[in-house]
Write a protein that holds these residues in place. Structure first.
Motif, PDB file in Angstrom:
ATOM      1  N   ASN A   1       0.738  -1.120   0.072  1.00  0.00           N
ATOM      2  CA  ASN A   1      -0.017  -0.060   0.000  1.00  0.00           C
ATOM      3  C   ASN A   1       0.912   1.329  -0.023  1.00  0.00           C
ATOM      4  N   ALA A   2       0.901   1.939  -1.087  1.00  0.00           N
ATOM      5  CA  ALA A   2       1.796   2.997  -1.070  1.00  0.00           C
ATOM      6  C   ALA A   2       1.276   3.942  -0.303  1.00  0.00           C
ATOM      7  N   GLY A   3       2.204   4.927  -0.018  1.00  0.00           N
ATOM      8  CA  GLY A   3       1.817   6.039   1.109  1.00  0.00           C
ATOM      9  C   GLY A   3       1.192   7.117   0.186  1.00  0.00           C
ATOM     10  N   VAL A   4       1.026   8.538   0.777  1.00  0.00           N
ATOM     11  CA  VAL A   4       0.578   9.459   0.076  1.00  0.00           C
ATOM     12  C   VAL A   4       1.461   9.992  -0.819  1.00  0.00           C
ATOM     13  N   MET A   5       1.075  10.118  -2.238  1.00  0.00           N
ATOM     14  CA  MET A   5       1.826  10.306  -3.391  1.00  0.00           C
ATOM     15  C   MET A   5       1.733  11.781  -3.767  1.00  0.00           C
ATOM     16  N   GLN A   6       2.581  12.630  -3.474  1.00  0.00           N
ATOM     17  CA  GLN A   6       2.552  14.080  -4.133  1.00  0.00           C
ATOM     18  C   GLN A   6       3.443  14.108  -5.431  1.00  0.00           C
ATOM     19  N   ASN A   7       3.074  14.841  -6.206  1.00  0.00           N
ATOM     20  CA  ASN A   7       4.036  15.274  -7.518  1.00  0.00           C
ATOM     21  C   ASN A   7       3.512  16.468  -8.159  1.00  0.00           C
ATOM     22  N   PRO A   8       4.606  17.297  -8.483  1.00  0.00           N
ATOM     23  CA  PRO A   8       6.078  16.841  -8.575  1.00  0.00           C
ATOM     24  C   PRO A   8       6.579  17.286  -7.160  1.00  0.00           C
ATOM     25  N   ARG A   9       7.949  16.669  -7.024  1.00  0.00           N
ATOM     26  CA  ARG A   9       8.298  17.129  -5.614  1.00  0.00           C
ATOM     27  C   ARG A   9       9.048  18.474  -5.555  1.00  0.00           C
ATOM     28  N   HIS A  10       9.291  18.937  -7.013  1.00  0.00           N
ATOM     29  CA  HIS A  10       9.834  20.256  -6.905  1.00  0.00           C
ATOM     30  C   HIS A  10       9.404  21.126  -8.279  1.00  0.00           C
ATOM     31  N   LEU A  11       8.670  22.114  -8.170  1.00  0.00           N
ATOM     32  CA  LEU A  11       7.962  22.824  -9.289  1.00  0.00           C
ATOM     33  C   LEU A  11       8.578  24.092  -9.247  1.00  0.00           C
ATOM     34  N   VAL A  12       9.157  24.589 -10.288  1.00  0.00           N
ATOM     35  CA  VAL A  12       9.691  25.884 -10.621  1.00  0.00           C
ATOM     36  C   VAL A  12       8.613  26.411 -11.645  1.00  0.00           C
ATOM     37  N   ARG A  13       8.232  27.751 -11.384  1.00  0.00           N
ATOM     38  CA  ARG A  13       7.556  28.485 -12.096  1.00  0.00           C
ATOM     39  C   ARG A  13       7.878  30.067 -12.133  1.00  0.00           C
ATOM     40  N   ARG A  14       7.453  30.607 -13.380  1.00  0.00           N
ATOM     41  CA  ARG A  14       7.742  32.091 -13.285  1.00  0.00           C
ATOM     42  C   ARG A  14       6.425  32.763 -13.187  1.00  0.00           C
ATOM     43  N   ARG A  15       6.562  34.038 -12.483  1.00  0.00           N
ATOM     44  CA  ARG A  15       5.508  34.862 -12.124  1.00  0.00           C
ATOM     45  C   ARG A  15       4.469  34.979 -13.492  1.00  0.00           C
ATOM     46  N   GLY A  16       3.326  34.750 -12.952  1.00  0.00           N
ATOM     47  CA  GLY A  16       2.192  34.518 -13.740  1.00  0.00           C
ATOM     48  C   GLY A  16       1.798  33.386 -14.595  1.00  0.00           C
ATOM     49  N   GLN A  17       2.707  32.261 -14.357  1.00  0.00           N
ATOM     50  CA  GLN A  17       2.242  31.076 -14.761  1.00  0.00           C
ATOM     51  C   GLN A  17       1.139  30.530 -13.788  1.00  0.00           C
ATOM     52  N   GLU A  18       0.914  29.268 -14.363  1.00  0.00           N
ATOM     53  CA  GLU A  18       0.076  28.222 -13.396  1.00  0.00           C
ATOM     54  C   GLU A  18       0.944  27.117 -12.677  1.00  0.00           C
ATOM     55  N   GLY A  73      -9.129   9.826  -9.965  1.00  0.00           N
ATOM     56  CA  GLY A  73      -7.889  10.536  -9.859  1.00  0.00           C
ATOM     57  C   GLY A  73      -7.179  11.330  -8.773  1.00  0.00           C
ATOM     58  N   PRO A  74      -6.280  11.908  -8.868  1.00  0.00           N
ATOM     59  CA  PRO A  74      -5.562  12.578  -7.773  1.00  0.00           C
ATOM     60  C   PRO A  74      -6.170  13.998  -7.352  1.00  0.00           C
ATOM     61  N   SER A  75      -6.009  14.384  -6.161  1.00  0.00           N
ATOM     62  CA  SER A  75      -6.661  15.608  -5.852  1.00  0.00           C
ATOM     63  C   SER A  75      -5.429  16.591  -6.495  1.00  0.00           C
ATOM     64  N   ILE A  76      -6.050  17.917  -6.735  1.00  0.00           N
ATOM     65  CA  ILE A  76      -5.241  18.956  -7.405  1.00  0.00           C
ATOM     66  C   ILE A  76      -5.281  20.158  -6.815  1.00  0.00           C
ATOM     67  N   LEU A  77      -4.257  20.689  -6.405  1.00  0.00           N
ATOM     68  CA  LEU A  77      -4.196  22.109  -5.921  1.00  0.00           C
ATOM     69  C   LEU A  77      -3.420  22.875  -7.116  1.00  0.00           C
ATOM     70  N   ARG A  78      -4.517  23.966  -7.593  1.00  0.00           N
ATOM     71  CA  ARG A  78      -3.990  24.815  -8.706  1.00  0.00           C
ATOM     72  C   ARG A  78      -4.044  26.314  -8.113  1.00  0.00           C
ATOM     73  N   ILE A  79      -2.801  26.824  -8.671  1.00  0.00           N
ATOM     74  CA  ILE A  79      -2.560  28.166  -8.414  1.00  0.00           C
ATOM     75  C   ILE A  79      -2.282  28.910  -9.549  1.00  0.00           C
ATOM     76  N   GLN A  80      -3.097  29.928  -9.713  1.00  0.00           N
ATOM     77  CA  GLN A  80      -2.974  30.568 -11.101  1.00  0.00           C
ATOM     78  C   GLN A  80      -2.113  31.723 -10.655  1.00  0.00           C
ATOM     79  N   GLN A  81      -1.754  32.322 -11.878  1.00  0.00           N
ATOM     80  CA  GLN A  81      -0.864  33.505 -11.856  1.00  0.00           C
ATOM     81  C   GLN A  81      -0.130  33.649 -10.606  1.00  0.00           C
ATOM     82  N   VAL A  82       0.930  32.616 -10.575  1.00  0.00           N
ATOM     83  CA  VAL A  82       1.689  32.734  -9.241  1.00  0.00           C
ATOM     84  C   VAL A  82       2.520  33.859  -9.073  1.00  0.00           C
ATOM     85  N   VAL A  83       2.766  34.252  -7.830  1.00  0.00           N
ATOM     86  CA  VAL A  83       3.624  35.493  -7.334  1.00  0.00           C
ATOM     87  C   VAL A  83       4.602  34.759  -6.563  1.00  0.00           C
ATOM     88  N   ARG A  84       5.723  35.588  -6.490  1.00  0.00           N
ATOM     89  CA  ARG A  84       6.765  35.187  -5.398  1.00  0.00           C
ATOM     90  C   ARG A  84       6.511  34.700  -4.068  1.00  0.00           C
TER      91      ARG A  84
END
Lengths: 116, 107
Positions: A1-18, A73-84
């Motif tokens: 039984n796999a644990g809670v899986m989150q991906n990606p582990r690291h995410l790099v975005r520029r300001r304004g991206q999703e 499917g998985p749960s999704i947390l969505r952040i639009q127009q990201v800021v620093r």
């Protein structure tokens, strides 16, 4: 039984991206929680979901942030127009039916979001 | 004022010492959780309490609902216990977290 899986582990975005953060709960778990940990700060509750329902989103910023936990499917947390200021570690946790009043939560390893 | 206060903020102990971390809260709760966050950032749930006392290996957690206070004890501490210990309370559907106690156990 796999644990809670989150991906990606690291995410790099520029300001304004999703940013889309995914969380697959443990098998049989129907309750999902999202938390945010800002640099040098403690964990903060964001949202609590059950399958196809948002139970409590009082910790979510009013704009740009949304969460879902579809029937399939998985749960999704969505952040639009990201800021620093969105740069943080985002943790997902799941618990069995009965929720976290009756059960401990199982945490994923987190997604570290960096906004350039 | 935070809903959850932990003490101490930082704790250094010699290997083998008995350690106590305290958590006080100001809201009505349905459950209290103790979490462990390792230097790599991963979080592990240690205990969920709504009353009394629980024990798992060298870890013991107690809660006093009337006094709104919980303690986490570590017996015979070991360097691998070095981590941040976080107290979290559930009220309604929300969780409130303490800022954590950073424990370092020196060999």
């Amino acid at each position: 039984n796999a644990g809670v899986m989150q991906n990606p582990r690291h995410l790099v975005r520029r300001r304004g991206q999703e940013a889309r953060l995914r969380c697959s709960p443990m098998k049989g778990h129907s309750h999902v929680y999202w938390y945010r940990q800002l640099p040098e700060e403690g964990l903060k509750f964001m949202v609590y979901l059950q399958k196809e329902n948002i139970i409590d989103e009082s910790g979510m910023p009013k704009e740009r942030f949304s969460a879902e936990f579809p029937k399939e499917g998985p749960s999704i947390l969505r952040i639009q127009q990201v800021v620093r200021g969105d740069s943080a570690a985002y943790f997902c946790a799941s618990s069995p039916p009965g929720g976290a009043t009756k059960n401990i939560q199982y945490f994923g390893a987190g997604t570290r979001l960096s906004v350039l | 004022k935070n809903e959850v206060e932990q003490s101490p903020q930082n704790l250094t102990a010699q290997e083998g010492e008995f350690i106590t971390i305290n958590c006080s809260y100001s809201v009505g709760i349905s459950a209290l959780h103790w979490l462990q966050q390792h230097p790599g950032g991963g979080i592990v749930s240690l205990f969920m309490l709504s009353s009394g006392k629980k024990k798992h290996g060298r870890l013991i957690a107690t809660i006093n609902i009337q006094e709104k206070h919980s303690s986490l004890h570590i017996t015979a501490s070991h360097p691998r216990d070095s981590a941040v210990y976080i107290c979290a309370v559930r009220t309604g559907n929300q969780f409130y977290f303490g800022t954590g106690t950073s424990l370092t156990v020196i060999p």
